[in-house]
Write an enzyme that holds these catalytic residues in place. Structure first.
Site, PDB file in Angstrom:
ATOM      1  N   LYS A  81       0.743  -1.196   0.021  1.00 11.60           N
ATOM      2  CA  LYS A  81      -0.048  -0.108   0.248  1.00 11.60           C
ATOM      3  C   LYS A  81       0.855   1.362  -0.086  1.00 11.60           C
ATOM      4  O   LYS A  81       2.075   1.093  -0.047  1.00 11.60           O
ATOM      5  CB  LYS A  81      -1.068   0.133   1.011  1.00 11.60           C
ATOM      6  CG  LYS A  81      -1.811  -1.068   1.271  1.00 11.60           C
ATOM      7  CD  LYS A  81      -2.972  -1.034  -0.059  1.00 11.60           C
ATOM      8  CE  LYS A  81      -3.950  -2.075   0.016  1.00 11.60           C
ATOM      9  NZ  LYS A  81      -3.570  -3.580  -0.454  1.00 11.60           N
TER      10      LYS A  81
HETATM   11  C1  LIG Z   1      -9.774  -3.402  -1.713  1.00 11.15           C
HETATM   12  C2  LIG Z   1      -9.090  -3.788  -0.417  1.00 11.15           C
HETATM   13  N1  LIG Z   1      -9.835  -4.385   0.452  1.00 11.15           N
HETATM   14  C3  LIG Z   1      -9.142  -4.920   1.575  1.00 11.15           C
HETATM   15  C4  LIG Z   1      -7.854  -5.243   1.594  1.00 11.15           C
HETATM   16  C5  LIG Z   1      -7.196  -5.914   2.694  1.00 11.15           C
HETATM   17  O1  LIG Z   1      -6.239  -5.112   3.617  1.00 11.15           O
HETATM   18  P1  LIG Z   1      -5.313  -6.061   4.127  1.00 11.15           P
HETATM   19  O2  LIG Z   1      -4.111  -6.696   2.947  1.00 11.15           O
HETATM   20  O3  LIG Z   1      -4.253  -5.157   4.890  1.00 11.15           O
HETATM   21  O4  LIG Z   1      -5.745  -7.119   5.225  1.00 11.15           O
HETATM   22  C6  LIG Z   1      -7.211  -4.822   0.609  1.00 11.15           C
HETATM   23  C7  LIG Z   1      -5.493  -4.990   0.391  1.00 11.15           C
HETATM   24  O5  LIG Z   1      -4.751  -6.206   0.536  1.00 11.15           O
HETATM   25  C8  LIG Z   1      -7.541  -4.003  -0.692  1.00 11.15           C
HETATM   26  O6  LIG Z   1      -6.974  -3.775  -1.727  1.00 11.15           O
END
Ligand SMILES: Cc1ncc(COP(=O)(O)O)c(C=O)c1O
Ligand SMILES: Cc1ncc(COP(=O)(O)O)c(C=O)c1O
Lengths: 394, 394
Positions: free
Chosen positions: A220
């Protein structure tokens, strides 16, 4: 290639933007150029790496300052942030939750963790986010209001919430969406996982849903190793989010009482320390990413058959992941472009497999998804790290 | 005080063991005296803090080397490790899972995350772990075998698994328990959250259940900020655990397909780096903790009415949290001891509120829990950090 699309021109355009002499240019890499070391060392020196220590609180405070949200609760990742956002929004087992089919699988998984059922909706072309106008028409046909609940006429289940995901950092048009949610008594949750640093009409995203989730995964715009944050402007919801993410333990110097089935979702202090340092650099990252996007946009502007995805007029995007969109859906062309770019070391990727296509979500309710199905064959993400912007190119 | 228990003698015994001139001696503090800083710096320098990087794999390998388990899957915390262990063991919605009422709430929460129902069992005095003999008698009355399933005659639900928790690091007597599980077709999951470095008959705990969970929370014998590991000796189970903890994504250079409702439970590389450094110091921590326990044991040996909890004959315990056990259950005495010790800066605490007493778990099936109910009023944990052992006292 079909549709007069000249892949060599696309490669040339990318080469004109991206750094030379790199064997492999990743899709997205973090940059650690600030106080990361100092803060992490402080954690190790004080022994405060876990649930004690000041960085979590500091991080949460910096997060509210940056986003303008009143409350921030730091958690282990964006998925956990979504899960708790849904629970706190009142999503219960057997409810339905509307969400775009064009999103990362975590959006739907979080719904399943609540025992609820994803209900897939279509996207629109400009932002790749959900299509409010089409959804309005659809709800007019399938939804019925009963007291304060929105009921799916066909399944009989309550539709409790709607998740708006800001794709690659481009904000969904939130005003009409909020209108629609209000009319249908839907709780709006923003999946702003990808959208830290994106603004809708001058206000940071994550301030429009009752609850919102941001991710600090390694890919990110800024990272905490793994991490996420829940945003809300309502004190009781923030308190409940904090409570549920810290095993729902009732405060007491030594007794262990818990009044909800809670979670161990708290962000460790060690990760928050990295987050504090990253947040300090965020304005610089955003600037570099906008500059990179500008350059991509220029380079691709002369090429027929493709459009570089730009922020919508009402928004300022973080340009987390840059995207090239083919004018016409063509899986073969998309795959060829993916292959030749990856082969020469420019990491690119398509968007996610649409969630309604996955066998695990195949049987979920869904509206007509024809635009998302076309977009799936049109999108290619481009290398987007903040460190790819090189001044000398200008 | 009742039962002739002289609190001043207990304070004096603690004073003779613990370092002088400290304002506050915590229950358990981590010690960072090794390569933590070097490894974390390496993560930051390479940019590999998240899902990429070599520390997770290294940590998993060191974990298998230390425990003797064939496979280790590093995850965000012990709760996540338990959750996935239960899923991989085949626990499904509406199953029952047997577990002690005397444990941390996460043990039961993990069962609820599966949509399954905790079924509480009693503990025995020697290890504070589950009472196999009493359980055997109970199952003889309430359980019925139907093909390969163990059915609760009274609820009609399948009893799929049993969680054995090694309290404060003291191993449950696993051989008779395994026997019983086999007879009743129960999958054994070890909640070894507190038991890294504890051995049952010379074999590290976590090798006896089909799946086991260890925690690296900040209060554990070693820490990764937040973290946990899943252990198993079966390759397909390890693969499934890895798959489910990494969003169940199918391997492909750019496509995103997921064949299960997966989780984002992977341990970040940053946290694994700290774990690698901590694991290198673990033998030293274990030694210091055994030495501290020895000293506590000696100091308390002359005091009437209390017994210092020692490892059972068949085991070698990590003495994660030292515990003093009152000979007779007496909530008032326990609370008075907690108060006077905490007042002078010796952090002590009782065991957890028994889970069947919490309103969230009050309605779950349970056997007679009279021993646990007595133990609840007898246990006081003592400061136990590895850095409390001071040679000069000898
Ligand atoms: C659209 C979206 N939702 C949720 C997530 C979940 O975040 P994380 O990977 O930090 O659990 C991500 C990223 O991976 C994402 O791109
Ligand atoms: C017995 C027991 N089970 C499970 C856990 C959960 O581990 P974690 O805190 O890493 O999620 C813990 C520790 O907190 C524990 O003591």
């Amino acid at each position: 290639m079909s549709q007069q699309l000249d892949s060599s021109k696309i490669i040339a355009a990318m080469q004109s933007v991206l750094p030379k002499n790199e064997l492999l240019i990743p899709l997205h890499e973090p940059v650690f150029g600030g106080n990361e070391w100092a803060y992490v060392k402080d954690c190790l020196d004080t022994g405060w790496v876990s649930s004690k220590g000041r960085y979590v609180e500091w991080f949460e405070n910096q997060m509210t300052a940056f986003t303008g949200a009143k409350y921030a609760v730091a958690v282990v990742n964006g998925t956990a942030a979504l899960h708790i956002s849904l629970i706190v929004s009142g999503v219960a087992a057997n409810d339905e939750v509307l969400l775009p089919t064009l999103t990362f699988v975590a959006t739907a998984n979080a719904v399943r963790y609540c025992g609820a059922v994803p209900h897939f909706i279509d996207s629109e072309e400009q932002t790749l986010g959900l299509d409010t106008a089409k959804l309005e028409d659809y709800l007019g046909r399938v939804a019925r209001l009963e007291a304060d609940d929105c009921i799916n006429k066909y399944t009989g289940r309550r539709i409790k919430a709607l998740i708006a995901m800001h794709t690659f950092g481009h904000p969904v048009d939130l005003d009409p969406l909020l209108e629609l949610c209000k009319r249908y008594k839907l709780e709006l949750v923003e999946d702003a996982a990808e959208a830290l640093g994106s603004f809708y009409k001058s206000r940071h995203v994550g301030n429009f849903g009752r609850m919102s989730a941001i991710s600090f995964n390694g890919n990110k715009i800024m990272t905490t190793g793994g991490g996420g944050v829940i945003l809300t402007n309502e004190a009781p919801l923030a308190q409940m989010a904090k409570h549920l993410t810290t095993t729902a333990k009732l405060p007491h110097p030594w007794e262990y009482n818990h009044d909800y089935v809670g979670y161990n979702y708290r962000m460790p202090n060690l990760n928050a320390a990295v987050g504090c340092a990253q947040l300090e650099q965020l304005p610089g990252f955003l600037q570099a990413k906008r500059a990179l996007a500008d350059r991509y946009k220029q380079s691709f502007s002369q090429i027929n058959g493709v459009t570089f995805l730009s922020e919508p007029g009402y928004a300022q995007s973080n340009y987390w992941l840059n995207a090239l969109v083919l004018d016409k859906p063509d899986r073969a062309v998309r795959d060829l472009l993916l292959k030749i770019t990856n082969d020469i070391g420019f990491m690119t990727r398509p968007c996610w497999t649409l969630l309604h296509r996955l066998p695990i979500y195949h049987d979920c309710p869904a509206m007509d998804l024809s635009m998302a199905e076309k977009l799936e064959d049109r999108i290619m993400n481009l290398p987007s790290s903040a460190n790819l912007y090189v001044k000398e190119h200008d």
